[in-house]
Design a protein around this motif. Structure first.
Motif, PDB file in Angstrom:
ATOM      1  N   ALA A   1       0.779  -1.244  -0.005  1.00  0.00           N
ATOM      2  CA  ALA A   1       0.115  -0.098  -0.110  1.00  0.00           C
ATOM      3  C   ALA A   1       1.003   1.255   0.021  1.00  0.00           C
ATOM      4  CB  ALA A   1      -0.934   0.060   1.120  1.00  0.00           C
ATOM      5  N   ASP A   2       1.831   1.215   0.876  1.00  0.00           N
ATOM      6  CA  ASP A   2       2.807   2.482   0.868  1.00  0.00           C
ATOM      7  C   ASP A   2       3.369   2.655  -0.292  1.00  0.00           C
ATOM      8  OD1 ASP A   2       1.930   3.145   3.564  1.00  0.00           O
ATOM      9  OD2 ASP A   2       3.683   2.046   4.329  1.00  0.00           O
ATOM     10  N   ALA A   3       3.958   1.577  -0.982  1.00  0.00           N
ATOM     11  CA  ALA A   3       4.806   1.768  -2.255  1.00  0.00           C
ATOM     12  C   ALA A   3       3.907   2.079  -3.363  1.00  0.00           C
ATOM     13  CB  ALA A   3       5.359   0.337  -2.634  1.00  0.00           C
ATOM     14  N   HIS A   4       2.635   1.472  -3.557  1.00  0.00           N
ATOM     15  CA  HIS A   4       1.586   1.684  -4.812  1.00  0.00           C
ATOM     16  C   HIS A   4       1.228   2.796  -4.668  1.00  0.00           C
ATOM     17  CE1 HIS A   4      -1.221  -0.068  -7.786  1.00  0.00           C
ATOM     18  NE2 HIS A   4      -0.084  -0.714  -7.934  1.00  0.00           N
ATOM     19  N   ALA A   5       1.017   3.567  -3.417  1.00  0.00           N
ATOM     20  CA  ALA A   5       0.378   4.934  -3.199  1.00  0.00           C
ATOM     21  C   ALA A   5       1.324   6.096  -3.855  1.00  0.00           C
ATOM     22  CB  ALA A   5       0.018   5.159  -1.774  1.00  0.00           C
ATOM     23  N   HIS A   6       2.715   5.778  -3.905  1.00  0.00           N
ATOM     24  CA  HIS A   6       3.647   6.655  -4.498  1.00  0.00           C
ATOM     25  C   HIS A   6       4.074   6.441  -5.923  1.00  0.00           C
ATOM     26  CE1 HIS A   6       3.672   7.625  -0.085  1.00  0.00           C
ATOM     27  NE2 HIS A   6       4.173   8.722  -0.502  1.00  0.00           N
ATOM     28  N   GLY A   7       3.348   5.477  -6.505  1.00  0.00           N
ATOM     29  CA  GLY A   7       3.221   5.179  -8.035  1.00  0.00           C
ATOM     30  C   GLY A   7       4.607   4.116  -8.282  1.00  0.00           C
ATOM     31  N   VAL A   8       4.939   3.266  -7.286  1.00  0.00           N
ATOM     32  CA  VAL A   8       5.884   2.192  -7.573  1.00  0.00           C
ATOM     33  C   VAL A   8       5.070   0.935  -8.140  1.00  0.00           C
ATOM     34  CG1 VAL A   8       7.434   0.673  -6.287  1.00  0.00           C
ATOM     35  CG2 VAL A   8       7.288   2.826  -5.533  1.00  0.00           C
ATOM     36  N   ARG A   9       5.641   0.465  -9.009  1.00  0.00           N
ATOM     37  CA  ARG A   9       5.098  -0.819  -9.619  1.00  0.00           C
ATOM     38  C   ARG A   9       5.565  -2.049  -8.574  1.00  0.00           C
ATOM     39  NH1 ARG A   9       6.536  -2.291 -15.941  1.00  0.00           N
ATOM     40  NH2 ARG A   9       5.786  -0.225 -16.088  1.00  0.00           N
ATOM     41  N   VAL A  10       4.628  -2.590  -8.404  1.00  0.00           N
ATOM     42  CA  VAL A  10       4.623  -3.758  -7.398  1.00  0.00           C
ATOM     43  C   VAL A  10       4.366  -5.109  -8.156  1.00  0.00           C
ATOM     44  CG1 VAL A  10       3.729  -4.829  -5.222  1.00  0.00           C
ATOM     45  CG2 VAL A  10       3.970  -2.419  -5.708  1.00  0.00           C
ATOM     46  N   LEU A  11       5.354  -5.978  -7.918  1.00  0.00           N
ATOM     47  CA  LEU A  11       5.116  -7.562  -8.647  1.00  0.00           C
ATOM     48  C   LEU A  11       5.352  -8.435  -7.206  1.00  0.00           C
ATOM     49  CD1 LEU A  11       6.417  -5.658 -10.887  1.00  0.00           C
ATOM     50  CD2 LEU A  11       7.954  -7.618 -11.538  1.00  0.00           C
ATOM     51  N   ALA A  12       4.426  -9.433  -7.391  1.00  0.00           N
ATOM     52  CA  ALA A  12       4.544 -10.130  -6.363  1.00  0.00           C
ATOM     53  C   ALA A  12       4.525 -11.717  -6.509  1.00  0.00           C
ATOM     54  CB  ALA A  12       2.794  -9.901  -5.814  1.00  0.00           C
TER      55      ALA A  12
END
Length: 307
Positions: A149-160
């Motif tokens: 949530a904290d990363a995605h909210a700042h426009g970071v692309r998240v891979l899981a």
């Protein structure tokens, strides 16, 4: 190439017994675990990985310099307990386990430190890969939700590259690409995924969280890829002799490296599939030569089947 932050909470000390060609025993020490293997392959494809996790105790004292020797930057949190380790005997040609020693769950302050280090790095690199803890219950889904949530909210692309319930937490936080195998997907939906309609319904459960791309690896079968309104099959060359250890992680590391460099998901997954195949031909452990991977990528088939 680009930068990649990798949450690999529990790097492991690998002690492996091998047979030298002259018949003598060899003992090898390596850093191991999902995050390490993702980072190693991302670096092989030219990325600058930042590995975030825990180190502690006697095993951590040995593991730290081994991680330092990897082509990655480390952001390790000091743990009050020993890092995990395992001993395998490969003299027979198979991986025969001898002993495993795993880390207990981290304390609250250790968790806060790892969350802060990972998010801070992710905001710099702009791409974050989430890997499982080991053992699986060492970090709860709420930790993955916080970080995503904290990363995605700042426009970071998240891979899981996660199994449930960690995947559930990350999805609540926000994920752009999910790579998962078919039995992990069955665990996510708590039901079968063997038929085409079952697979599509399970992927729909993931994509309802806003995930752009879902990759389902299926052992010897081609991987199923869902991107946008399209469905694809991803087929890499198969080989009879090799080691599966780290193949999926190699795929994720290469995929992350290509995305970080500005490639699209089709190129990233094609190179990723080739990286997994090259890793199989090595001794595993997220290893592979970039030239061999790119050459083998010409034999990978990404074929649209719907949409």
């Amino acid at each position: 190439m680009g930068d990649v932050t990798i949450l690999g909470p529990h790097p492991l000390l690998s002690v492996t017994i091998e047979r030298h060609p002259d018949g003598a025993d060899e003992i090898h020490l390596h850093p191991a675990g999902q995050g390490v293997w993702v980072a190693r392959m991302a670096a092989a494809l030219g990325a600058h990985p930042v590995l975030c996790g825990y180190l502690g105790g006697e095993t951590g004292a040995i593991l730290g310099p081994l991680i330092d020797a990897l082509p990655c930057e480390r952001r390790m949190i000091a743990s009050a307990t020993d890092s995990g380790s395992y001993v395998y005997d490969r003299r027979s040609g198979e991986r025969d386990p001898i002993a495993h020693a795993l880390s207990p769950p981290p304390g609250r302050h250790e968790i806060d430190d790892l969350v802060a280090a990972t998010v801070a790095s992710a905001l710099q690199t702009r791409l974050l890969v989430l890997c499982n803890p080991y053992p699986g219950d060492a970090l709860g889904p709420e930790v993955y939700e916080r970080i995503a949530a904290d990363a995605h909210a700042h426009g970071v692309r998240v891979l899981a590259d996660l199994s449930s319930p960690r995947l559930d937490g990350a999805l609540r936080g926000g994920v752009d690409l999910v790579k998962i195998n078919d039995w992990e997907l069955a665990g996510f939906v708590t039901g079968p995924v063997g038929e085409d309609d079952e697979l599509a319904a399970a992927v729909g459960r993931i994509r309802e969280h806003g995930v752009e791309t879902v990759v389902i690896t299926r052992g010897e079968l081609p991987a199923a890829v869902f991107g946008g309104d399209e469905q694809w099959t991803l087929t890499a060359p198969s080989f009879d002799h090799g080691f599966r250890e780290g193949c999926g992680d190699s795929m994720m590391g290469a995929t992350a490296a290509i995305l970080a460099a500005g490639g699209d998901w089709r190129e990233a997954l094609t190179i990723g599939a080739a990286a997994g195949a090259v890793n199989f031909l090595h001794r595993g452990l997220g290893t592979g030569d970039a030239d061999a991977i790119r050459e083998l990528a010409s034999s990978v088939q990404l074929v649209r089947t719907a949409g």
